[in-house]
Design a protein around this motif. Structure first.
Motif, PDB file in Angstrom:
ATOM      1  N   PHE A 106       0.842  -1.202   0.000  1.00 54.24           N
ATOM      2  CA  PHE A 106       0.000   0.000   0.000  1.00 54.24           C
ATOM      3  C   PHE A 106       0.873   1.246   0.000  1.00 54.24           C
ATOM      4  O   PHE A 106       1.814   1.363   0.771  1.00 54.24           O
TER       5      PHE A 106
ATOM      6  N   PRO B 146       0.251   5.121   0.661  1.00 60.41           N
ATOM      7  CA  PRO B 146      -0.745   6.120   1.044  1.00 60.41           C
ATOM      8  C   PRO B 146      -0.572   7.386   0.215  1.00 60.41           C
ATOM      9  O   PRO B 146       0.493   7.604  -0.370  1.00 60.41           O
TER      10      PRO B 146
ATOM     11  N   GLN C 158      -0.393  10.499   1.197  1.00 64.16           N
ATOM     12  CA  GLN C 158       0.684  11.329   1.719  1.00 64.16           C
ATOM     13  C   GLN C 158       1.209  10.701   2.986  1.00 64.16           C
ATOM     14  O   GLN C 158       0.446  10.418   3.904  1.00 64.16           O
ATOM     15  N   VAL C 159       2.493  10.446   3.017  1.00 63.61           N
ATOM     16  CA  VAL C 159       3.053   9.851   4.222  1.00 63.61           C
ATOM     17  C   VAL C 159       4.361  10.555   4.546  1.00 63.61           C
ATOM     18  O   VAL C 159       5.199  10.795   3.686  1.00 63.61           O
ATOM     19  N   LEU C 160       4.481  10.971   5.809  1.00 66.34           N
ATOM     20  CA  LEU C 160       5.696  11.633   6.265  1.00 66.34           C
ATOM     21  C   LEU C 160       6.471  10.633   7.108  1.00 66.34           C
ATOM     22  O   LEU C 160       6.165  10.420   8.270  1.00 66.34           O
ATOM     23  N   PHE C 161       7.453  10.002   6.475  1.00 70.25           N
ATOM     24  CA  PHE C 161       8.238   9.018   7.208  1.00 70.25           C
ATOM     25  C   PHE C 161       9.073   9.706   8.264  1.00 70.25           C
ATOM     26  O   PHE C 161       9.309  10.911   8.206  1.00 70.25           O
ATOM     27  N   GLN C 162       9.539   8.894   9.231  1.00 68.14           N
ATOM     28  CA  GLN C 162      10.337   9.468  10.306  1.00 68.14           C
ATOM     29  C   GLN C 162      11.626  10.052   9.767  1.00 68.14           C
ATOM     30  O   GLN C 162      12.451   9.339   9.205  1.00 68.14           O
TER      31      GLN C 162
ATOM     32  N   GLN D   5       8.469   1.000  -0.452  1.00 72.95           N
ATOM     33  CA  GLN D   5       7.834   0.404   0.728  1.00 72.95           C
ATOM     34  C   GLN D   5       6.666  -0.483   0.327  1.00 72.95           C
ATOM     35  O   GLN D   5       6.485  -1.581   0.852  1.00 72.95           O
TER      36      GLN D   5
END
Lengths: 303, 277
Positions: free
Chosen positions: A81, A83, A85-89, A144
């Protein structure tokens, strides 16, 4: 058995209807794009397929299981999957981030090098994510999603904010996954973002499927007029305006709008005049125009 | 179990990378050293162990400081991830929501324990070497009780922090709720009890009831656990006058704290399971 099967699936948020009785089936190996404006229900549909929210009514079956049921957890490692919008660490490196996700899926860490190569992040994989550009983060997200060669790949707006070259790369990756037999569900806010490599398109409008089929089929169904532009010497132009009286407006060139199903007969008639033309352009409606037209056509039914 | 371990490692690495552990350990060490060095000055050459003084001062410090840092660690952990979009992604992986909460709890408790053990340990060792009593004669048992109960106190407020974090929709709301909870448990509750005592000073109030009302608050249980840990600490903190029937057994105090760890944690998991993403 279909990879995804939705039967009169509905979702209400309070009194607002986000999805209204959706019926949709995606066969294994099929690639379907969900297209719709923001708020058309794409994300809601994807979240229900992923078992993140419970439908108000109706049924979803994904790879043989109800996504809200406990045994579905065992299926999750076969699903990738991305997403919207994803703000990775920021303080982890790209490699550490993907190792974390690979461990959760029980996937081999050895395959990660290949994934980084595939999304052109190999050189940057040991840098902290805080140093990545927006496009690099998007590609990390895509890598990912590809961990463990998923059988079902769900990509929420995979090409938004990408330059044309990266967009082509995304589609070539999607194509590779398709060749491996993966089922793919993509969402997009515009048809123009899509590629002809997509098998089918479902256009969502106000929680309903407004149209479903291949891009070519949608084009035929909508039947928006094509525009034909004829360039010709002045004396020929006079013959033309006499022949097609009232149809033209002449402005150096002759322009005529012509419904798709009359296009061939019009061109035949034009050739039958046996006059010398310097150039002719046929402009078919763009995907964007088809999309707008479909949304416009379906809207009144909702009231 | 493997998946919880993966979650724990990632959270811990995150806490280490953003220098959280280093900062908190440093602040704890400095505060503990200052307090215990200042606190040990007036004892001079009395028979009271300097370490006992340190335990009393440190437990007063802990009551304010440990709930605060535990809440700071926990309040944002779920709602913050929800806002950044990583929570939605994480939950599409083969992890249960219970595992997500437990993973956070274990790693945060681990980080907090490091800060407590290093910070208070340095203070304790410094005091015991600086003092005139022999190293072995110190009140080490009281000191170990302080470390253990401080970790428990941290765990209590981590659990409460997660309950806040899974309930609210925005991290700013969670921050406000965390501050409210901190004020309630650390300040307002005791003030309320004092008011109750003052109002009932003509003898109408049941002393036993007030005692248990006080101990329901985990910070007060913690205080009681440390201040009565030895005759020295009891003497220093004015608890020596407490008659034996008013003493509460250590087991009861620990059970109260465990109750405050488990109940909010279970509540947090239950609420998280029903949360719409």
């Amino acid at each position: 058995m279909n990879s995804i099967e939705l039967t009169s699936l509905s979702k209400f948020y309070g009194k607002t209807e986000a999805l209204a009785a959706i019926d949709l089936a995606i066969a294994p190996g099929d690639c379907l794009a969900l297209v719709g404006h923001n708020g058309a229900g794409k994300s809601t549909l994807i979240k229900m397929v992923l078992g993140l929210i419970r439908p108000t009514s109706g049924r979803a079956v994904v790879m043989g299981y109800d996504p809200m049921s406990a045994p579905f957890n065992g299926i999750r490692k076969k699903i990738g999957f991305l997403p919207e919008q994803v703000l990775f660490q920021n303080n982890l490196t790209g490699r550490e981030m993907l190792e974390f996700y690979a461990r959760l899926k029980g996937a081999s860490l050895k395959d990660l090098d290949g994934l980084f190569h595939r999304v052109d992040l190999y050189e940057a994989m040991n840098n902290r994510i805080s140093t990545y550009s927006k496009g690099m983060r998007q590609r990390l997200g895509l890598a990912q999603a590809l961990i463990g060669s998923p059988e079902l790949l769900i990509l929420d707006e995979p090409t938004s904010g990408l330059d044309p070259a990266s967009r082509q790369n995304v589609y070539s990756i999607i194509n590779d996954m398709k060749r491996n037999g993966a089922t793919i569900l993509i969402s997009s806010h515009a048809l123009t973002e899509l590629d002809e490599r997509i098998d089918r398109v479902a256009i969502l409008n106000r929680g309903k499927i407004a149209a479903l089929g291949s891009i070519a089929k949608l084009r035929r169904e909508v039947n928006i007029s094509s525009e034909i532009i004829i360039h010709a010497p002045n004396d020929t132009m006079k013959i033309l305006s006499r022949h097609f009286e009232g149809k033209f407006f002449v402005n150096g060139a002759a322009r005529i709008s012509c419904p798709a199903n009359e296009k061939i007969s019009f061109l035949r008639e034009l050739m039958g005049l046996n006059i010398s033309l310097s150039d002719i352009e046929v402009n078919d409606p763009s995907l964007e125009e088809i999309f707008l037209e479909l949304a416009r056509k379906k809207a009144p039914q909702d009231e | 179990m493997n998946r919880i371990w993966t979650l724990v490692i990632k959270e811990s690495r995150d806490g280490y990378r953003n220098r959280w552990v280093v900062m908190v350990t440093l602040v704890m060490t400095l505060l503990a050293l200052t307090l215990s060095l200042l606190g040990s000055t007036p004892t001079g050459t009395t028979s009271i162990s300097p370490l006992a003084v340190t335990v009393v001062s440190l437990s007063s410090l802990s009551i304010f400081f440990i709930p605060l840092i535990a809440l700071l660690l926990a309040y944002d952990s779920v709602v913050g991830e929800a806002e950044r979009g990583t929570l939605t992604l994480l939950l599409t992986y083969p992890v249960s929501r219970t595992e997500v909460i437990l993973g956070k709890f274990i790693s945060h408790l681990f980080l907090l324990s490091i800060a407590i053990v290093i910070g208070y340990g340095i203070a304790g060792l410094t005091i015991s070497f600086a003092g005139e009593n022999g190293f072995a004669d110190q009140e080490w048992e009281s000191f170990l009780r302080l470390l253990l109960s401080s970790v428990l106190l941290g765990a209590v407020f981590l659990s409460i922090g997660y309950t806040i974090s899974v309930t609210v929709k925005e991290s700013t709301t969670a921050a406000a709720a965390a501050i409210g909870i901190w004020l309630l448990f650390v300040l307002l509750y005791d003030m309320g009890l004092l008011a109750l005592l003052a109002a009932g000073s003509d003898g109408g109030i049941n002393g036993e009831l007030v005692k248990w009302l006080m101990l329901i608050n985990p910070t007060d249980s913690y205080r009681m656990f440390n201040l009565t840990s030895s005759s020295d600490t009891a003497l220093l903190s004015g608890m020596a006058g407490l008659s034996s029937e008013h003493r509460v057994s250590d087991i009861s105090l620990i059970l109260i704290m465990l109750f405050w760890i488990i109940t909010p944690l279970v509540a947090a998991i239950a609420i998280f399971k029903r949360r719409q993403l």
